[in-house]
Enzyme design. Sequence first.
Site, PDB file in Angstrom:
ATOM      1  N   LYS A 111      16.762   2.911   1.401  1.00 36.96           N
ATOM      2  CA  LYS A 111      17.399   2.744   2.713  1.00 36.96           C
ATOM      3  C   LYS A 111      18.442   1.640   2.571  1.00 36.96           C
ATOM      4  O   LYS A 111      18.124   0.471   2.559  1.00 36.96           O
ATOM      5  CB  LYS A 111      16.324   2.382   3.742  1.00 36.96           C
ATOM      6  CG  LYS A 111      16.703   2.715   5.158  1.00 36.96           C
ATOM      7  CD  LYS A 111      15.493   2.729   6.087  1.00 36.96           C
ATOM      8  CE  LYS A 111      14.908   1.368   6.349  1.00 36.96           C
ATOM      9  NZ  LYS A 111      13.868   1.401   7.426  1.00 36.96           N
ATOM     10  N   ARG A 117       0.020   6.488   7.564  1.00 32.89           N
ATOM     11  CA  ARG A 117       0.112   6.587   6.100  1.00 32.89           C
ATOM     12  C   ARG A 117      -0.411   7.927   5.580  1.00 32.89           C
ATOM     13  O   ARG A 117       0.013   8.423   4.555  1.00 32.89           O
ATOM     14  CB  ARG A 117      -0.731   5.488   5.423  1.00 32.89           C
ATOM     15  CG  ARG A 117      -0.188   4.092   5.575  1.00 32.89           C
ATOM     16  CD  ARG A 117      -0.919   3.169   4.588  1.00 32.89           C
ATOM     17  NE  ARG A 117      -0.800   1.772   4.942  1.00 32.89           N
ATOM     18  CZ  ARG A 117       0.232   0.990   4.641  1.00 32.89           C
ATOM     19  NH1 ARG A 117       1.265   1.492   4.007  1.00 32.89           N
ATOM     20  NH2 ARG A 117       0.237  -0.280   4.993  1.00 32.89           N
ATOM     21  N   PHE A 153      13.317   4.098  11.054  1.00 28.88           N
ATOM     22  CA  PHE A 153      12.038   3.630  10.517  1.00 28.88           C
ATOM     23  C   PHE A 153      11.222   4.850  10.106  1.00 28.88           C
ATOM     24  O   PHE A 153      10.967   5.750  10.891  1.00 28.88           O
ATOM     25  CB  PHE A 153      11.283   2.765  11.520  1.00 28.88           C
ATOM     26  CG  PHE A 153      10.287   1.881  10.846  1.00 28.88           C
ATOM     27  CD1 PHE A 153      10.675   0.689  10.270  1.00 28.88           C
ATOM     28  CD2 PHE A 153       8.955   2.275  10.747  1.00 28.88           C
ATOM     29  CE1 PHE A 153       9.760  -0.113   9.600  1.00 28.88           C
ATOM     30  CE2 PHE A 153       8.024   1.479  10.081  1.00 28.88           C
ATOM     31  CZ  PHE A 153       8.432   0.277   9.508  1.00 28.88           C
ATOM     32  N   LYS A 206       0.814  -1.198   0.000  1.00 24.79           N
ATOM     33  CA  LYS A 206       0.000   0.000   0.000  1.00 24.79           C
ATOM     34  C   LYS A 206       0.853   1.255   0.000  1.00 24.79           C
ATOM     35  O   LYS A 206       0.415   2.352  -0.346  1.00 24.79           O
ATOM     36  CB  LYS A 206      -0.876   0.033   1.274  1.00 24.79           C
ATOM     37  CG  LYS A 206      -1.819  -1.102   1.447  1.00 24.79           C
ATOM     38  CD  LYS A 206      -2.529  -0.969   2.808  1.00 24.79           C
ATOM     39  CE  LYS A 206      -3.333  -2.166   3.152  1.00 24.79           C
ATOM     40  NZ  LYS A 206      -3.885  -2.080   4.527  1.00 24.79           N
ATOM     41  N   GLY A 207       2.094   1.111   0.441  1.00 30.90           N
ATOM     42  CA  GLY A 207       2.921   2.265   0.798  1.00 30.90           C
ATOM     43  C   GLY A 207       3.145   3.301  -0.287  1.00 30.90           C
ATOM     44  O   GLY A 207       3.388   4.465   0.024  1.00 30.90           O
ATOM     45  N   ASP A 239       7.527   2.435  -2.457  1.00 26.37           N
ATOM     46  CA  ASP A 239       7.683   3.450  -1.413  1.00 26.37           C
ATOM     47  C   ASP A 239       9.102   3.448  -0.849  1.00 26.37           C
ATOM     48  O   ASP A 239       9.746   4.482  -0.746  1.00 26.37           O
ATOM     49  CB  ASP A 239       6.648   3.263  -0.294  1.00 26.37           C
ATOM     50  CG  ASP A 239       6.675   1.873   0.347  1.00 26.37           C
ATOM     51  OD1 ASP A 239       7.349   0.960  -0.179  1.00 26.37           O
ATOM     52  OD2 ASP A 239       6.011   1.689   1.391  1.00 26.37           O
ATOM     53  N   ASP A 297      14.326  -1.515   1.340  1.00 24.27           N
ATOM     54  CA  ASP A 297      15.061  -1.707   2.596  1.00 24.27           C
ATOM     55  C   ASP A 297      16.043  -2.864   2.417  1.00 24.27           C
ATOM     56  O   ASP A 297      17.173  -2.670   1.972  1.00 24.27           O
ATOM     57  CB  ASP A 297      14.041  -1.960   3.714  1.00 24.27           C
ATOM     58  CG  ASP A 297      14.655  -2.131   5.088  1.00 24.27           C
ATOM     59  OD1 ASP A 297      15.817  -1.735   5.276  1.00 24.27           O
ATOM     60  OD2 ASP A 297      13.969  -2.654   5.996  1.00 24.27           O
ATOM     61  N   ASP A 325       3.830   3.271   6.495  1.00 26.16           N
ATOM     62  CA  ASP A 325       3.166   2.983   7.768  1.00 26.16           C
ATOM     63  C   ASP A 325       4.085   2.354   8.790  1.00 26.16           C
ATOM     64  O   ASP A 325       5.133   1.786   8.461  1.00 26.16           O
ATOM     65  CB  ASP A 325       2.017   1.995   7.536  1.00 26.16           C
ATOM     66  CG  ASP A 325       2.528   0.575   7.302  1.00 26.16           C
ATOM     67  OD1 ASP A 325       3.359   0.387   6.377  1.00 26.16           O
ATOM     68  OD2 ASP A 325       2.137  -0.344   8.039  1.00 26.16           O
TER      69      ASP A 325
END
Length: 182
Positions: free
Chosen positions: A130, A164, A151, A42-43, A99, A102, A158
């Site tokens: 990141k 969000r 984070f 969803k990000g 989004d 990582d 989120d």
Amino acid sequence: MMNIPGTILFDRHDIDRRVRELAVEINRDYEGKDAVLVSILKGSFMFLADLSRKLDFSHVIDFARLASYGSGSTSTGSVEIRKDIEIPVQGRDVLIVEDIVDTGITIAFFAERIRRRSPRSLKSCTLIDKKERRQLEFVPDYVGFAVDEGFIVGYGLDYDEQYRCLPDIYVLDERRLAGGGL
Ligand code: IMP
Ligand code: MG
């Protein structure tokens, strides 16, 4: 206003400026093309909405929903497709919109899956890169912001489905999170 356990890393103006710059770069590379933008839910929903409106080449939009398993915020390396894209990508110019990258596990898995469908070209764009916890070598073609650690929430991102909706990007202060760490 909700209580946000963190500090602003990039505010709405920083984000707007950076998304504009990314759009200039992408518009240059995709001039005259008819592309497929694939957003990983969803990000990336907010980033996609802003980016798409700044692109001046023809493009369609599709969504995939992935889930990576692991405890808390650590990825295990196994990724499940919850919802696949619906538009055929064979022979098309595909741009994945994510989004945050990582460990790299999610996007590497998804990019490989798209590649097997023989797109004409495949590139990726992430709002945040990141690098600190990267496990798989994956280099996004377009990066909004490079971040060393922490984070990140807000602007689509989120923590446990919260935050969000925030228009700015925050880094969470782990000491202030109820119930301990991430
Ligand atoms: P990766 O597979 O480890 O690269 O993780 C990618 C996914 O983990 C992203 O699409 C996010 O949903 C989530 N994620 C990783 N780091 C963060 C963060 O700092 N904030 C919010 N979500 C994150
Ligand atoms: Mg997430």
